[in-house]
Write a protein that holds these residues in place. Structure first.
Motif, mmCIF file in Angstrom:
data_model
loop_
_atom_site.group_PDB
_atom_site.id
_atom_site.type_symbol
_atom_site.label_atom_id
_atom_site.label_comp_id
_atom_site.label_asym_id
_atom_site.label_seq_id
_atom_site.Cartn_x
_atom_site.Cartn_y
_atom_site.Cartn_z
ATOM 1 N N PRO A 121 51.366 26.183 41.134
ATOM 2 C CA PRO A 121 51.008 27.252 40.172
ATOM 3 C C PRO A 121 49.529 27.602 40.289
ATOM 4 C CG PRO A 121 51.347 25.155 39.041
ATOM 5 C CD PRO A 121 51.776 24.937 40.451
ATOM 6 N N LEU A 122 49.234 28.891 40.423
ATOM 7 C CA LEU A 122 47.866 29.351 40.664
ATOM 8 C C LEU A 122 47.439 30.354 39.600
ATOM 9 C CD1 LEU A 122 48.145 30.094 44.507
ATOM 10 C CD2 LEU A 122 47.427 27.951 43.430
ATOM 11 N N ARG A 123 46.168 30.303 39.253
ATOM 12 C CA ARG A 123 45.579 31.330 38.397
ATOM 13 C C ARG A 123 44.320 31.819 39.103
ATOM 14 N NH1 ARG A 123 46.246 33.350 33.487
ATOM 15 N NH2 ARG A 123 44.524 34.063 32.178
ATOM 16 N N PHE A 124 44.325 33.081 39.493
ATOM 17 C CA PHE A 124 43.183 33.673 40.197
ATOM 18 C C PHE A 124 42.381 34.520 39.221
ATOM 19 C CE2 PHE A 124 41.001 36.934 42.635
ATOM 20 C CZ PHE A 124 40.445 36.202 43.678
ATOM 21 N N VAL A 125 41.072 34.322 39.234
ATOM 22 C CA VAL A 125 40.160 35.061 38.357
ATOM 23 C C VAL A 125 39.049 35.652 39.218
ATOM 24 C CG1 VAL A 125 38.500 34.897 36.475
ATOM 25 C CG2 VAL A 125 40.643 33.621 36.355
ATOM 26 N N LEU A 126 38.865 36.944 39.103
ATOM 27 C CA LEU A 126 37.777 37.617 39.809
ATOM 28 C C LEU A 126 36.656 37.881 38.823
ATOM 29 C CD1 LEU A 126 36.820 38.883 42.487
ATOM 30 C CD2 LEU A 126 37.754 41.056 41.664
ATOM 31 N N ALA A 127 35.517 37.244 39.049
ATOM 32 C CA ALA A 127 34.380 37.357 38.130
ATOM 33 C C ALA A 127 33.393 38.405 38.607
ATOM 34 C CB ALA A 127 33.680 36.008 37.999
ATOM 35 N N GLY A 128 32.739 39.044 37.665
ATOM 36 C CA GLY A 128 31.664 39.948 38.021
ATOM 37 C C GLY A 128 30.499 39.184 38.623
ATOM 38 N N SER A 129 29.667 39.863 39.423
ATOM 39 C CA SER A 129 28.502 39.307 40.086
ATOM 40 C C SER A 129 28.899 38.473 41.312
ATOM 41 C CB SER A 129 27.632 38.497 39.115
ATOM 42 O OG SER A 129 26.338 38.328 39.657
ATOM 43 N N GLY A 130 28.008 37.554 41.740
ATOM 44 C CA GLY A 130 28.178 36.955 43.043
ATOM 45 C C GLY A 130 28.375 35.459 43.061
ATOM 46 N N HIS A 131 27.837 34.820 44.107
ATOM 47 C CA HIS A 131 28.129 33.427 44.413
ATOM 48 C C HIS A 131 27.566 32.471 43.375
ATOM 49 C CE1 HIS A 131 29.550 30.512 47.354
ATOM 50 N NE2 HIS A 131 28.435 29.828 47.213
ATOM 51 N N ILE A 132 26.479 32.845 42.729
ATOM 52 C CA ILE A 132 25.858 31.977 41.726
ATOM 53 C C ILE A 132 26.050 32.543 40.323
ATOM 54 C CG2 ILE A 132 23.746 30.858 40.975
ATOM 55 C CD1 ILE A 132 24.797 29.899 43.681
ATOM 56 N N LEU A 134 41.852 39.711 35.366
ATOM 57 C CA LEU A 134 43.058 38.896 35.415
ATOM 58 C C LEU A 134 44.252 39.789 35.732
ATOM 59 C CD1 LEU A 134 42.544 36.761 32.174
ATOM 60 C CD2 LEU A 134 42.307 35.924 34.527
ATOM 61 N N ASN A 135 45.225 39.216 36.418
ATOM 62 C CA ASN A 135 46.472 39.931 36.694
ATOM 63 C C ASN A 135 47.587 38.897 36.721
ATOM 64 O OD1 ASN A 135 48.661 41.365 37.682
ATOM 65 N ND2 ASN A 135 47.453 42.543 39.167
ATOM 66 N N ASP A 136 48.417 38.923 35.706
ATOM 67 C CA ASP A 136 49.491 37.936 35.575
ATOM 68 C C ASP A 136 50.798 38.391 36.206
ATOM 69 O OD1 ASP A 136 47.820 36.202 34.118
ATOM 70 O OD2 ASP A 136 48.197 37.341 32.280
ATOM 71 N N SER A 137 50.781 39.512 36.905
ATOM 72 C CA SER A 137 52.013 39.998 37.533
ATOM 73 C C SER A 137 52.421 39.076 38.673
ATOM 74 C CB SER A 137 51.811 41.417 38.075
ATOM 75 O OG SER A 137 51.422 42.301 37.047
ATOM 76 N N PRO A 138 53.691 38.769 38.794
ATOM 77 C CA PRO A 138 54.148 37.905 39.885
ATOM 78 C C PRO A 138 54.171 38.651 41.222
ATOM 79 C CG PRO A 138 56.013 38.651 38.591
ATOM 80 C CD PRO A 138 54.790 39.150 37.879
ATOM 81 N N GLY A 139 54.036 37.901 42.295
ATOM 82 C CA GLY A 139 54.210 38.468 43.620
ATOM 83 C C GLY A 139 53.088 39.347 44.109
ATOM 84 N N ASP A 199 45.858 44.787 45.543
ATOM 85 C CA ASP A 199 46.968 44.875 44.586
ATOM 86 C C ASP A 199 46.608 44.172 43.274
ATOM 87 O OD1 ASP A 199 48.485 46.270 46.407
ATOM 88 O OD2 ASP A 199 49.549 44.506 47.153
ATOM 89 N N PHE A 200 45.922 43.029 43.404
ATOM 90 C CA PHE A 200 45.489 42.310 42.210
ATOM 91 C C PHE A 200 44.616 43.210 41.345
ATOM 92 C CE2 PHE A 200 42.165 39.961 40.028
ATOM 93 C CZ PHE A 200 42.847 38.957 39.377
ATOM 94 N N LEU A 201 43.653 43.887 41.966
ATOM 95 C CA LEU A 201 42.716 44.723 41.219
ATOM 96 C C LEU A 201 43.403 45.954 40.633
ATOM 97 C CD1 LEU A 201 39.500 44.540 43.412
ATOM 98 C CD2 LEU A 201 39.724 43.857 41.022
ATOM 99 N N SER A 202 44.338 46.505 41.371
ATOM 100 C CA SER A 202 44.987 47.734 40.895
ATOM 101 C C SER A 202 45.767 47.497 39.601
ATOM 102 C CB SER A 202 45.913 48.298 41.971
ATOM 103 O OG SER A 202 47.007 47.412 42.214
#
Length: 594
Positions: free
Chosen positions: A501-512, A528-533, A539-542
Motif C-alpha cells: 500500500p502506497l501513499r504518494f504526496v507531491l509537496a511544493g518547493s524542492g529537495h530541502i 494528493l490523489n486517492d484515485s486507484p490505478g 495523471d496524478f496531478l490532473s
C-alpha cells in the motif's frame, strides 16, 4: 539672438586631487599586497618565471570552445537585435513592446537601475536576447543523442548564467554605485572574501559565526545511546506522557549532516515528531576518512540501517519500527526492505517513509549528466586517499542551481563586498561530509549509470539478490515539485516497483524546503490523489487536490492509521534508562567531526 549664441564649451572633467590619487593608489596597493600574500603572481611576473623555466606562459583564460554554431548565425537573432537597437535609439517609433514575464520577474535584475537607466536597460535586454537565441540554438541541434543534447543544454545554461551582466563590475550599476560610495573599499572587501573562500575551498553562503551545532541548531534534547564505526544512534527525550508503541527510526543522507531535520526549533522535523507522541531515534552518520576506504553499500544496509532497526527493536522490546529514509538513505532503505523481504524478516519494519528518494534512476535529472567514464575517472583521482572530499559534492549540487547558489554570492560577496547574512539552511548546506570512495563510485555506477536497483536480482546485499517488487511494506512517498536533485518524476517511479500500500504526496518547493516545511510556517502546499490505478505523475496531478500548508500533519495521520496503539513513557522509552547507557548528549560527536 539666443539661437545665434555660441554653445557653451564642453565641461572639463575635474582633475583628481592629491588626496584622491593617494587614496586610489593605496587601494590598488592593498589589493596587490593581498594577492601576493596568497601566492598570486601578476601576468608579467608569471611570464618572466615561465621564460626562466623554459616554459610557455599559461593563458590568462581558457579558450571557449563553442559547440553551438547555430546560435552564432541565424537571421532571427540579428532581426531581434535590430529591433532592440530601434527601441533603444528611437523608442517613439519602435512600436509597443511587452517584456516577457520571466524576464520582468528575474530577481537578478530587480533593482530599478536595470529598468530606469537606458544604458543598463539595454545591457539587460541584450543579455536576455543573446541567452534566448543561444538556448534556441542548442534545441535546434540535430543528429545528437538525447543524453548529449541534455548535457549541451546544461552547459549552455551554465554559460548563460555565468555571463550575466550582474556578474561583472562594469556592467552592473549597483556595483558601480557601490564603488563610488565606498571609494573602492567594496572591491577590497570583495577580494578579501574571495581569497578567504579560496583558502578554505568553499563559497561562503551564510555567516559561519551565526550558528553552532548544539547551541542554536540541532538542539532537540536527546542522548547518544550507541556508537559504531559507521554511525551514532540518538534517542530523543519524549515530551508527551504517552507515545506510539511503534517507534520511529530516521535515516538521514550521509551526504550531509543529519541536522537538516533538526535546524532551529521552529523548523525541526525531529522536535515536531517528538511533540506528536513518537519515540524518535535518528542515525547520525560518520563523515568518511581514509579508514573507511573499503566501506560499501552493503555496510550502510547491514551495519547501518538493519543494525539500527534491530537495536531499537531490542531496546524497546517491540516487533517492528517505523522508518524514514531521506534522499540516498531512502534509496538504501528500499534496498533494506527488499533484503528483509528476501530473508523473511519484512515484519521488522511497520512502515517506510521516503523523503525525495529515488530507486529508479531512468529519469534522475541533471545529476546523471555528471556520470560518465571521464567523470568517474576524475572522482577516482579525487578519492585517492579513500574518501571523496565533501566540498566536491557540494560544488556539484551548487552547479545544478548556479544562478542562486553560485553567481548570486559572487555578486554579493566579491563585487559588492557584502558579508553573507545568517541562514540556517545554507549553514547546514556548507557543513559538508566526506564520502567513502568505494561506496560512492559503486553508487554512481550501479544506480545512476546502470540503474541496476530496479532490475530484479542484478544487485545483491550480503550475497542475497534484491527484488524491489517483493516489497509490501506500507510506504509514504514524498516528492518535491521543484526538486532539482531528485526530480518528482523520478521519485514517482517508486510506485512502479513496490507492491505494498502506497501513499504518494507531491509537496511544493524542492529537495530541502519541500521536506523541511513545518505546519507553523503556513508555507507552500501539497497535492494528493486517492484515485486507484494512477500510472503517471501527469495523471496524478490532473486528478489531484491541492492542500495548503505543510504535509507533515497528513503524514502523522497516515502513520497513526497503521497502528495507533500507545504506551506509557517509562524504562527504555526514556533515553539512557534502558539497556543502553547514554554515551553523551545529542547531537553527539560524529556531527562535529570534519
Amino acid at each position: 539672438m539666443a539661437d545665434d549664441a555660441a554653445p557653451p564649451p564642453p565641461e572639463q572633467p575635474a582633475i583628481p586631487s592629491l588626496a584622491d590619487l593617494q587614496h586610489w593608489t593605496a587601494v590598488f596597493g592593498r589589493a596587490q599586497q593581498m594577492l601576493l600574500e596568497h601566492g598570486f603572481a601578476f601576468p608579467a611576473d608569471t611570464e618572466a618565471k615561465a621564460a626562466a623555466a623554459g616554459e610557455a606562459a599559461p593563458a590568462a583564460l581558457p579558450a571557449w570552445a563553442d559547440p553551438f554554431a547555430l546560435a552564432q548565425a541565424g537571421t532571427a537573432y540579428w532581426a531581434d537585435t535590430l529591433k532592440l537597437w530601434q527601441r533603444f535609439i528611437d523608442p517613439a517609433h519602435a512600436g509597443p513592446y511587452v517584456e516577457p514575464e520571466a524576464q520582468a520577474r528575474d530577481r537578478r535584475f530587480k533593482a530599478p537601475q536595470w529598468h530606469e537607466q537606458p544604458v543598463f536597460d539595454f545591457i539587460r535586454q541584450s543579455y536576455f536576447l543573446a541567452s534566448e537565441h543561444l538556448m534556441k540554438g542548442v534545441d535546434a541541434l540535430e543528429g545528437i543523442e538525447p543524453r548529449q543534447k541534455e548535457r549541451l543544454r546544461f552547459l549552455a545554461r551554465g554559460f548563460v548564467d555565468a555571463m550575466s551582466p550582474t556578474n561583472f563590475p562594469v556592467t552592473n550599476p549597483l556595483v558601480l554605485e557601490r564603488i563610488v560610495e565606498t571609494r573602492g573599499e567594496n572591491l577590497l572587501k570583495g577580494l578579501q572574501n574571495l581569497l578567504s573562500d579560496m583558502a578554505r575551498g568553499q563559497l561562503t553562503q551564510s555567516d559561519a559565526t551565526a550558528f553552532e551545532v548544539g547551541r542554536n541548531i540541532a538542539t532537540t534534547p536527546g542522548k547518544v545511546i550507541k556508537r559504531t564505526e559507521l554511525y551514532e544512534l540518538i534517542h530523543y527525550v519524549p515530551t508527551t506522557e504517552k507515545v506510539l508503541a511503534t517507534p520511529l527510526v530516521i535515516f538521514p543522507p550521509w551526504i550531509n549532516r543529519f541536522y537538516i531535520l533538526d535546524l532551529t526549533a521552529e523548523k525541526s522535523f525531529i522536535r515536531w515528531a517528538v511533540e506528536q507522541g513518537l519515540s524518535v531515534f535518528v542515525v547520525s552518520w560518520r563523515s568518511a576518512d581514509a579508514s573507511m576506504k573499503d566501506v560499501r553499500w552493503d555496510d550502510y544496509v547491514l551495519h547501518g540501517q538493519i543494525d539500527a532497526i534491530d537495536t531499537v527493536r531490542e531496546l524497546l522490546d517491540v516487533p517492528a519500527v517505523h522508518t524514514v529514509g531521506y534522499c540516498v538513505a531512502g534509496t538504501t532503505l528500499a534496498a533494506t526492505l527488499a533484503l528483509l523481504a528476501a530473508r523473511g524478516e519484512a515484519d521488522k519494519v511497520a512502515s517506510a517513509t521516503f523523503f525525495t528518494a529515488q530507486v529508479d534512476f531512468s529519469q534522475a535529472g541533471e545529476l546523471s549528466l555528471f556520470v560518465d567514464d571521464d567523470q568517474l575517472e576524475l572522482i577516482r583521482t579525487l578519492s585517492a586517499e579513500g574518501f571523496l572530499d565533501g566540498r566536491v559534492m557540494a560544488a556539484t549540487f551548487n552547479l545544478l542551481r548556479g544562478r542562486e547558489l553560485i553567481w548570486n554570492y559572487v555578486t554579493a560577496n566579491y563585487l559588492l563586498g557584502e558579508d553573507a547574512p545568517p541562514f540556517d539552511l545554507l549553514h547546514w548546506n556548507a557543513d559538508v561530509t566526506n564520502l567513502p570512495a568505494t561506496w560512492h563510485l559503486s553508487y554512481l555506477t550501479d544506480l545512476y549509470r546502470d540503474n541496476r536497483l530496479v532490475q530484479p536480482g542484478s544487485i545483491a546485499i550480503d550475497g542475497t539478490p534484491l527484488d524491489l517488487t517483493t516489497v509490501r511494506t506500507p510506504s509514504y512517498i514524498q516528492a518535491g515539485r521543484e526538486d532539482h536533485i531528485a526530480p518528482a518524476e523520478s521519485v514517482w517511479r517508486i510506485t512502479h516497483h513496490f507492491d505494498g500500500p502506497l501513499r504518494f504526496v507531491l509537496a511544493g518547493s524542492g529537495h530541502i524546503a519541500g521536506v523541511v516545511n513545518p505546519p507553523s510556517a503556513g508555507k507552500y502546499q501539497y497535492w494528493l490523489n486517492d484515485s486507484p490505478g494512477v500510472e503517471t505523475l501527469a495523471d496524478f496531478l490532473s486528478g489531484a487536490r491541492e492542500v495548503k500548508g505543510s504535509w507533515w500533519p497528513d503524514w502523522i495521520q497516515w502513520l497513526r492509521g497503521i497502528d495507533a496503539a500507545e504506551v506509557e513513557v517509562s524504562g527504555g522509552r526514556v533515553p539512557g534508562e534502558g539497556a543502553l547507557p547514554p554515551l553523551g548528549p545529542a547531537p553527539g560527536e560524529y556531527v562535529l567531526k570534519r
